[in-house]
Design a protein around this motif. Structure first.
Motif, PDB file in Angstrom:
ATOM      1  N   PRO A  61       0.803  -1.236   0.000  1.00  0.00           N
ATOM      2  CA  PRO A  61       0.000   0.000   0.000  1.00  0.00           C
ATOM      3  C   PRO A  61       0.826   1.271   0.000  1.00  0.00           C
ATOM      4  O   PRO A  61       0.334   2.335  -0.369  1.00  0.00           O
ATOM      5  CB  PRO A  61      -0.830  -0.125   1.290  1.00  0.00           C
ATOM      6  CG  PRO A  61      -0.134  -1.146   2.121  1.00  0.00           C
ATOM      7  CD  PRO A  61       0.534  -2.088   1.168  1.00  0.00           C
ATOM      8  N   LYS A  62       2.097   1.191   0.373  1.00  0.00           N
ATOM      9  CA  LYS A  62       2.952   2.370   0.410  1.00  0.00           C
ATOM     10  C   LYS A  62       3.624   2.639  -0.940  1.00  0.00           C
ATOM     11  O   LYS A  62       4.286   3.661  -1.111  1.00  0.00           O
ATOM     12  CB  LYS A  62       4.032   2.207   1.482  1.00  0.00           C
ATOM     13  CG  LYS A  62       3.474   2.121   2.900  1.00  0.00           C
ATOM     14  CD  LYS A  62       4.597   1.955   3.913  1.00  0.00           C
ATOM     15  CE  LYS A  62       4.043   1.861   5.327  1.00  0.00           C
ATOM     16  NZ  LYS A  62       5.139   1.675   6.326  1.00  0.00           N
ATOM     17  N   VAL A  64       1.963   2.178  -4.172  1.00  0.00           N
ATOM     18  CA  VAL A  64       0.979   2.073  -5.247  1.00  0.00           C
ATOM     19  C   VAL A  64       1.368   2.893  -6.478  1.00  0.00           C
ATOM     20  O   VAL A  64       1.322   2.384  -7.613  1.00  0.00           O
ATOM     21  CB  VAL A  64      -0.425   2.468  -4.745  1.00  0.00           C
ATOM     22  CG1 VAL A  64      -1.405   2.599  -5.899  1.00  0.00           C
ATOM     23  CG2 VAL A  64      -0.929   1.423  -3.740  1.00  0.00           C
ATOM     24  N   LYS A 110      -5.057  -3.520  -7.776  1.00  0.00           N
ATOM     25  CA  LYS A 110      -5.332  -3.399  -6.342  1.00  0.00           C
ATOM     26  C   LYS A 110      -4.074  -3.773  -5.558  1.00  0.00           C
ATOM     27  O   LYS A 110      -4.120  -4.559  -4.610  1.00  0.00           O
ATOM     28  CB  LYS A 110      -6.511  -4.310  -5.953  1.00  0.00           C
ATOM     29  CG  LYS A 110      -7.801  -3.982  -6.682  1.00  0.00           C
ATOM     30  CD  LYS A 110      -8.280  -2.577  -6.381  1.00  0.00           C
ATOM     31  CE  LYS A 110      -9.521  -2.207  -7.185  1.00  0.00           C
ATOM     32  NZ  LYS A 110      -9.912  -0.788  -6.983  1.00  0.00           N
ATOM     33  N   GLY A 112      -2.480  -2.085  -3.542  1.00  0.00           N
ATOM     34  CA  GLY A 112      -2.467  -1.562  -2.185  1.00  0.00           C
ATOM     35  C   GLY A 112      -3.349  -2.320  -1.222  1.00  0.00           C
ATOM     36  O   GLY A 112      -3.424  -1.981  -0.033  1.00  0.00           O
ATOM     37  N   THR A 114      -4.620  -4.892   1.450  1.00  0.00           N
ATOM     38  CA  THR A 114      -3.932  -5.573   2.549  1.00  0.00           C
ATOM     39  C   THR A 114      -4.683  -6.813   3.016  1.00  0.00           C
ATOM     40  O   THR A 114      -4.122  -7.641   3.733  1.00  0.00           O
ATOM     41  CB  THR A 114      -3.747  -4.627   3.744  1.00  0.00           C
ATOM     42  OG1 THR A 114      -5.033  -4.120   4.154  1.00  0.00           O
ATOM     43  CG2 THR A 114      -2.859  -3.436   3.370  1.00  0.00           C
TER      44      THR A 114
END
Length: 224
Positions: A61-62, A64, A110, A112, A114
């Motif tokens: 997610p950090k 993207v 997608k 990012g 989790t």
């Protein structure tokens, strides 16, 4: 359209902007060879640069924005036509790849995510992108819906579009490694379409490989 291609942050008309139809002008190997020759000056430049985009194809997610830039580069390295309709015109998929012979991949990224499952909203977005494709392209064209997500497990109330393929964290790693091996196998001849064709075929990097070796089908989960 030309201005938005350079700067997607520009204001758009109220009525929206119609997407330009994406086509490829040559065979996959020709497109790939031309792209590589354009961005790499020589063999050493290729050897030094081959890993940089692949290192950003991680589900984090950090990272993207870096993932999406790398995904664009991945499509071009594979010799595909590449568009980012959602970014450029505000509608459609995150990425559209033209693989040749009027066949396309509709990709929703997608990276990012989790969760260890795919939420309903994600496959609904993919379904919307497929509807956009059907409205934008005529019946001579066909598309495969592709979701890029760390998992291929659907939430119990999520229904993926027919024919959906998922590039998971594992298969993305496999894809990146296959491309790396193909590019390094004969680094002296990557401007030669015949050599590119041979390596793409040897490492299952022709279009059917995305739906075979480097992606999986969705798996439904039971309601908890």
């Amino acid at each position: 359209m030309k201005a938005l291609a350079y700067n997607p942050s520009l204001l758009r008309p109220i009525e929206g902007v119609k997407a330009a139809r994406l086509t490829v002008s040559g065979a996959q190997s020709v497109q790939a060879a031309e792209f590589l020759e354009r961005i790499y000056r020589d063999r050493n430049d290729l050897l030094l640069g081959v890993d940089a985009p692949l290192e950003n194809l991680v589900y984090d997610p950090k990272r993207v924005p870096a993932f999406e830039v790398a995904l664009k580069r991945l499509g071009l390295r594979l010799g595909y036509g590449v568009q980012r309709p959602e970014r450029s015109i505000g509608n459609g998929p995150d990425f559209l790849w033209a693989t040749g012979n009027l066949r396309y991949l509709v990709l929703e990224a997608k990276s990012g995510a989790t969760a260890d499952r795919i939420w309903r909203k994600d496959v609904e977005q993919l379904a919307h992108s497929m509807n956009w494709f059907e409205e934008t392209y005529d019946a001579t064209c066909s598309a495969t819906p592709v979701l890029l997500h760390r998992s291929n497990s659907l939430e119990y109330n999520a229904v993926a579009p027919a024919g959906t393929r998922i590039i998971t964290e594992q298969t993305m790693g496999n894809l990146g490694q296959a491309l790396r091996k193909a590019m390094l196998a004969d680094a002296d001849a990557w401007a030669n379409p015949a050599v590119v064709e041979q390596q793409l075929r040897a490492h299952s990097l022709l279009p059917q490989g995305i739906a075979g070796r480097f992606s999986v089908g969705p798996r439904s989960m039971a309601k908890a």
